[in-house]
Design a protein around this motif. Structure first.
Motif, mmCIF file in Angstrom:
data_model
loop_
_atom_site.group_PDB
_atom_site.id
_atom_site.type_symbol
_atom_site.label_atom_id
_atom_site.label_comp_id
_atom_site.label_asym_id
_atom_site.label_seq_id
_atom_site.Cartn_x
_atom_site.Cartn_y
_atom_site.Cartn_z
ATOM 1 N N PHE A 130 0.749 -1.257 0.127
ATOM 2 C CA PHE A 130 0.218 0.070 0.054
ATOM 3 C C PHE A 130 0.887 1.177 -0.051
ATOM 4 O O PHE A 130 0.611 2.384 -0.485
ATOM 5 N N ALA A 131 1.997 1.375 0.709
ATOM 6 C CA ALA A 131 2.912 2.237 0.644
ATOM 7 C C ALA A 131 3.495 2.539 -0.617
ATOM 8 O O ALA A 131 3.579 3.693 -1.290
ATOM 9 N N GLN A 132 3.952 1.485 -1.167
ATOM 10 C CA GLN A 132 4.486 1.641 -2.693
ATOM 11 C C GLN A 132 3.234 2.133 -3.692
ATOM 12 O O GLN A 132 3.542 2.869 -4.562
ATOM 13 N N LEU A 133 1.954 1.748 -3.274
ATOM 14 C CA LEU A 133 1.044 2.257 -4.337
ATOM 15 C C LEU A 133 0.689 3.587 -3.980
ATOM 16 O O LEU A 133 0.486 4.411 -5.095
ATOM 17 N N VAL A 134 0.840 4.254 -2.685
ATOM 18 C CA VAL A 134 0.502 5.609 -2.636
ATOM 19 C C VAL A 134 1.745 6.353 -3.251
ATOM 20 O O VAL A 134 1.611 7.412 -3.720
ATOM 21 N N VAL A 135 2.962 5.857 -3.114
ATOM 22 C CA VAL A 135 4.248 6.313 -3.616
ATOM 23 C C VAL A 135 3.922 6.378 -5.203
ATOM 24 O O VAL A 135 4.317 7.594 -5.835
ATOM 25 N N PHE A 136 3.736 5.540 -5.781
ATOM 26 C CA PHE A 136 3.412 5.375 -7.107
ATOM 27 C C PHE A 136 2.319 6.397 -7.528
ATOM 28 O O PHE A 136 2.438 7.086 -8.709
ATOM 29 N N ALA A 137 1.424 6.495 -6.955
ATOM 30 C CA ALA A 137 0.117 7.393 -7.399
ATOM 31 C C ALA A 137 0.767 8.810 -7.119
ATOM 32 O O ALA A 137 0.200 9.704 -8.093
ATOM 33 N N ILE A 138 1.507 9.365 -6.077
ATOM 34 C CA ILE A 138 2.147 10.557 -5.835
ATOM 35 C C ILE A 138 3.040 10.768 -7.051
ATOM 36 O O ILE A 138 2.989 11.914 -7.473
ATOM 37 N N LEU A 139 3.909 9.824 -7.360
ATOM 38 C CA LEU A 139 4.632 10.143 -8.540
ATOM 39 C C LEU A 139 4.114 10.322 -9.736
ATOM 40 O O LEU A 139 4.317 11.187 -10.772
ATOM 41 N N VAL A 140 3.105 9.412 -9.895
ATOM 42 C CA VAL A 140 2.229 9.848 -11.389
ATOM 43 C C VAL A 140 1.356 11.171 -11.197
ATOM 44 O O VAL A 140 1.566 11.659 -12.311
ATOM 45 N N LEU A 141 1.009 11.643 -9.918
ATOM 46 C CA LEU A 141 0.295 12.821 -9.997
ATOM 47 C C LEU A 141 1.204 14.023 -9.966
ATOM 48 O O LEU A 141 1.171 14.831 -10.914
ATOM 49 N N PHE A 142 2.512 13.802 -9.571
ATOM 50 C CA PHE A 142 3.528 14.802 -9.680
ATOM 51 C C PHE A 142 4.173 14.988 -10.986
ATOM 52 O O PHE A 142 4.266 15.834 -11.626
ATOM 53 N N THR A 143 4.122 13.717 -11.790
ATOM 54 C CA THR A 143 4.479 13.670 -13.254
ATOM 55 C C THR A 143 3.647 14.339 -13.995
ATOM 56 O O THR A 143 4.104 15.048 -14.835
ATOM 57 N N MET A 144 2.375 13.950 -13.809
ATOM 58 C CA MET A 144 1.200 14.665 -14.616
ATOM 59 C C MET A 144 1.046 15.971 -14.375
ATOM 60 O O MET A 144 0.979 16.869 -15.316
ATOM 61 N N LYS A 145 1.325 16.644 -13.074
ATOM 62 C CA LYS A 145 1.178 18.153 -12.792
ATOM 63 C C LYS A 145 2.465 18.852 -13.184
ATOM 64 O O LYS A 145 2.186 19.860 -13.662
ATOM 65 N N PHE A 146 3.543 18.425 -13.153
ATOM 66 C CA PHE A 146 4.970 19.344 -13.272
ATOM 67 C C PHE A 146 5.743 18.840 -14.258
ATOM 68 O O PHE A 146 6.393 19.608 -14.969
#
Length: 156
Positions: free
Chosen positions: A8-24
């Motif tokens: 779940f932690a990896q899934l949250v980090v991946f989601a944050i990475l995807v959101l960061f990548t999509m945003k910035f």
């Protein structure tokens, strides 16, 4: 495989990475790709436009070449016509000059004939006087017989 909190932690980090990548990260990359696509499209449009302008320019060049060929052909024909006119004019002048020369030669020949006849008359008269002197064995006075000699000249 057990699902535990690290997953779940990896899934949250991946989601944050995807959101960061999509945003910035993704928007500048997408903008650069869109800009590049626009440049390529503009370059292709310019190439097509240049191709059509080249085609139009080639047609204009062909028209100008045809026009200049026609003009040069007309100028050559005009030059040949002028040359023929000049030749005919020169021939006419030469014929006229030849006629004048022939007429002058005929006049000169007539004058020479008249002079030759006069000379022959004088020589015949002188020979006649000499012949008469020899026949008579005495000298004939030319001043006394001038009238006789002039009549003799006219008869000859």
């Amino acid at each position: 495989m057990s699902i535990n909190s690290t997953f779940f932690a990896q899934l949250v980090v991946f989601a944050i990475l995807v959101l960061f990548t999509m945003k910035f990260v993704w928007p500048p990359i997408a903008a650069a790709l869109d800009e590049r696509a626009l440049k390529i499209a503009a370059g292709l449009a310019a190439a097509d436009k240049a191709k059509s302008e080249l085609s139009v320019a080639n047609k204009r060049v062909e028209e100008e070449l045809a026009k200049s060929r026609n003009e040069s052909a007309l100028r050559l024909a005009e030059a040949e016509r002028r040359a023929q006119g000049m030749i005919e004019e020169a021939k006419a002048k030469a014929t006229e000059e030849g006629s004048k020369i022939i007429a002058a030669a005929k006049v000169e020949a007539e004058q020479q004939t008249v002079r030759a006849r006069e000379t022959l008359r004088e020589q015949v008269a002188a020979l006649a006087v000499k012949g008469a002197e020899q026949i008579l064995r005495k000298e004939v006075n030319a001043s006394v017989h001038a009238d006789l000699l002039s009549r003799l000249k006219t008869e000859l």
